[in-house]
Design an enzyme around this catalytic site. Structure first.
Site, PDB file in Angstrom:
ATOM      1  N   SER A 145       0.925  -1.206   0.128  1.00 55.15           N
ATOM      2  CA  SER A 145       0.044   0.101  -0.027  1.00 55.15           C
ATOM      3  C   SER A 145       0.948   1.423  -0.145  1.00 55.15           C
ATOM      4  O   SER A 145       0.124   2.383   0.117  1.00 55.15           O
ATOM      5  CB  SER A 145      -0.916  -0.133   1.518  1.00 55.15           C
ATOM      6  OG  SER A 145      -0.170  -0.042   2.372  1.00 55.15           O
ATOM      7  N   GLY A 146       2.127   1.287   0.129  1.00 51.84           N
ATOM      8  CA  GLY A 146       2.943   2.449   0.083  1.00 51.84           C
ATOM      9  C   GLY A 146       3.310   3.003   1.329  1.00 51.84           C
ATOM     10  O   GLY A 146       3.423   4.071   1.491  1.00 51.84           O
ATOM     11  N   SER A 149       5.169  -1.492   4.465  1.00 54.54           N
ATOM     12  CA  SER A 149       4.799  -2.818   4.919  1.00 54.54           C
ATOM     13  C   SER A 149       5.778  -3.706   4.858  1.00 54.54           C
ATOM     14  O   SER A 149       6.201  -4.506   5.637  1.00 54.54           O
ATOM     15  CB  SER A 149       3.554  -3.284   4.473  1.00 54.54           C
ATOM     16  OG  SER A 149       3.716  -3.355   3.165  1.00 54.54           O
ATOM     17  N   SER A 150       6.567  -3.646   3.764  1.00 60.86           N
ATOM     18  CA  SER A 150       7.868  -4.652   3.802  1.00 60.86           C
ATOM     19  C   SER A 150       9.139  -4.298   4.699  1.00 60.86           C
ATOM     20  O   SER A 150       9.591  -5.204   5.130  1.00 60.86           O
ATOM     21  CB  SER A 150       8.479  -4.592   2.273  1.00 60.86           C
ATOM     22  OG  SER A 150       8.981  -3.172   1.992  1.00 60.86           O
ATOM     23  N   ALA A 151       9.142  -3.000   4.875  1.00 58.72           N
ATOM     24  CA  ALA A 151      10.261  -2.657   5.997  1.00 58.72           C
ATOM     25  C   ALA A 151       9.710  -3.051   7.351  1.00 58.72           C
ATOM     26  O   ALA A 151      10.523  -3.628   8.169  1.00 58.72           O
ATOM     27  CB  ALA A 151      10.708  -1.229   5.971  1.00 58.72           C
ATOM     28  N   ASP A 194      12.487   4.256   5.367  1.00 62.17           N
ATOM     29  CA  ASP A 194      11.643   3.387   5.966  1.00 62.17           C
ATOM     30  C   ASP A 194      11.961   2.780   7.477  1.00 62.17           C
ATOM     31  O   ASP A 194      11.085   2.708   8.215  1.00 62.17           O
ATOM     32  CB  ASP A 194      11.218   2.182   4.920  1.00 62.17           C
ATOM     33  CG  ASP A 194      10.461   2.566   3.885  1.00 62.17           C
ATOM     34  OD1 ASP A 194      10.126   3.868   3.603  1.00 62.17           O
ATOM     35  OD2 ASP A 194      10.250   1.865   2.866  1.00 62.17           O
TER      36      ASP A 194
END
Length: 434
Positions: A145-146, A149-151, A194
């Protein structure tokens, strides 16, 4: 390090969320619920400083009251066993296995971040003997979603593995470890924005991170003008997140890495022209006067990337002052100008994201808006008057539905537009400290 929760009634995570995660891990491991610890890693937004972290610029960031939860217990030996609330199947591997970097972005899956955390710790010289039994979950539908979330996922695995192995690692070192996950293991050109936001944010403050020196500083909202805050302790603003419905990953990764390369190419040309070719090719090493003197020699695309860097750096400096004064009108205008530069100069975004950005600019009570994250997909953010947040959310949902009905139909109704509040940094919550 395990710290007690400082949650209040409106904060994240809730007791219900924590209990659900603990029970799931207890079922998986056969341990008592009280043995389960939970890593809470919030999502982040970046009001100013878009796309300049990988060039050593200064960025402004804060977390929000949504994020990733990773419940875990140390395993008896080296086994890592994981389940996800969003993805099917089990992930199993040993901490004795050496992890090789992913060669093809198409091979990145939800288990890649756990393996990437082990890879970073192994290559950082840390002795990881114990594995974990864990269950990870986020806000369904917000995994691309920007909001970094991956970090948040990568940091959650780092903190859990460190805790299971009795390691005490500083936030700054974990920032670099997460960067190793993204850059070395996954092959992405991300900077440190991030992980810095997730690990260093403080509730009530805007974090300014100098990505060249890896030095954070904090500015409290309305420090110089407290009279502008609403009466009764209400927040002076809320955060609006509007989701585009775009979920495709690979174009974003390719587009992101291309822009990073173009910024470095522009820096290389400007440093050469100014007699500083020996310096690392990052735009933070280019004096603004050198950019003005030699920007006419750059290829059109490279000139645009450099223009975005230098104009965004000015917006960050002005934003720091506006934030300290509690001037949300000025701060919001800078956010919107950042969004426009991301479109015109950095040339990220898509038709759908640009439509969403322009709708937010017209929404009632919105001070300013821009893309969140890289801007190729995901969501847009806005700073909004708290008294008009519900009205603004309804307006954005209705207007975006008019131009993108198919995409809106794919977003859960309660996730189309979220009204959020500022959050705190990542922490590990132990049941016996609640």
């Amino acid at each position: 390090m395990v710290v007690p929760s400082t949650m209040n009634a409106s904060s994240w995570p809730s007791e219900e969320e924590l209990d659900a995660v603990r029970k799931k891990v207890a079922e998986m491991s056969g341990r008592n619920v009280g043995d389960v610890r939970v890593v809470a890693c919030p999502y982040r937004i970046c009001p100013l400083g878009a796309h300049i972290d990988h060039q050593g610029g200064i960025v402004a960031a804060m977390t929000i009251n949504y994020g990733v939860l990773l419940g875990f217990v140390p395993s008896d030996e080296t086994e890592v066993l994981l389940q996800s609330g969003q993805f099917a199947g089990d992930v199993k591997f040993s901490t004795c296995e050496l992890q090789d970097p992913i060669k093809n972005p198409e091979n990145i899956s939800w288990e890649s971040y756990a393996r990437g955390a082990l890879y970073a710790l192994q290559n950082g010289g840390y002795d990881i003997k114990k594995g974990i039994i864990g269950f990870i979950c986020g806000v369904e539908g917000l995994d691309s979603s920007g909001l970094s979330s991956s970090a948040a996922v990568g940091i959650a695995y780092l903190l859990a593995l460190e805790n299971a192995n009795n390691l005490t690692i500083s936030p700054l070192d974990n920032i670099n470890l997460d960067k190793m996950i993204e850059n070395k293991y996954l092959g992405l050109g991300n900077g440190i924005l991030d992980p810095s936001a997730i690990l260093l944010s403080r509730s009530g403050y805007l974090t300014f991170m100098d990505c060249k020196t890896i030095t954070p500083s904090y500015v409290y909202f309305s420090e110089l003008n407290k009279s502008r805050q609403p009466e009764g302790g209400q927040l002076a603003f809320k955060i609006l997140l509007a989701f585009s419905g775009l979920q495709h990953n690979l174009p974003k990764k390719r587009g992101y890495n291309t822009r990073v390369s173009e910024c470095k190419e522009a820096a290389c040309a400007l440093l050469f022209a100014s007699g500083n070719a020996n310096m690392e090719p990052l735009l933070c090493n280019v004096d603004p006067s050198s950019f003005e003197a030699y920007k006419g020699t750059l290829d059109v695309n490279l000139a645009k990337r450099a223009e975005h860097y230098f104009s965004e750096s000015k917006r960050v400096a002005k934003g720091r002052d506006a934030w300290a004064r509690g001037n949300l009108e000025d701060f919001g205008q800078l956010i919107s100008a950042s969004g426009r530069s991301s479109i015109d100069n950095y040339e990220c975004g898509s038709k759908e994201m640009i439509q969403l950005y322009e709708i937010l600019l017209k929404a009632p009570g919105v001070f300013g808006a821009r893309f969140s994250g890289a801007g190729f997909r995901g969501c847009c953010l806005a700073i909004v008057n708290p008294n008009r947040a519900e009205e603004a959310a309804a307006y954005v949902k209705e207007e975006y539905k008019k131009v993108q009905p198919d995409l809106v139909s794919q977003i859960p109704c309660d996730k189309c537009v979220l009204i959020c509040e500022p959050g705190d940094s990542a922490l590990i919550i132990s049941a016996d400290l609640m």
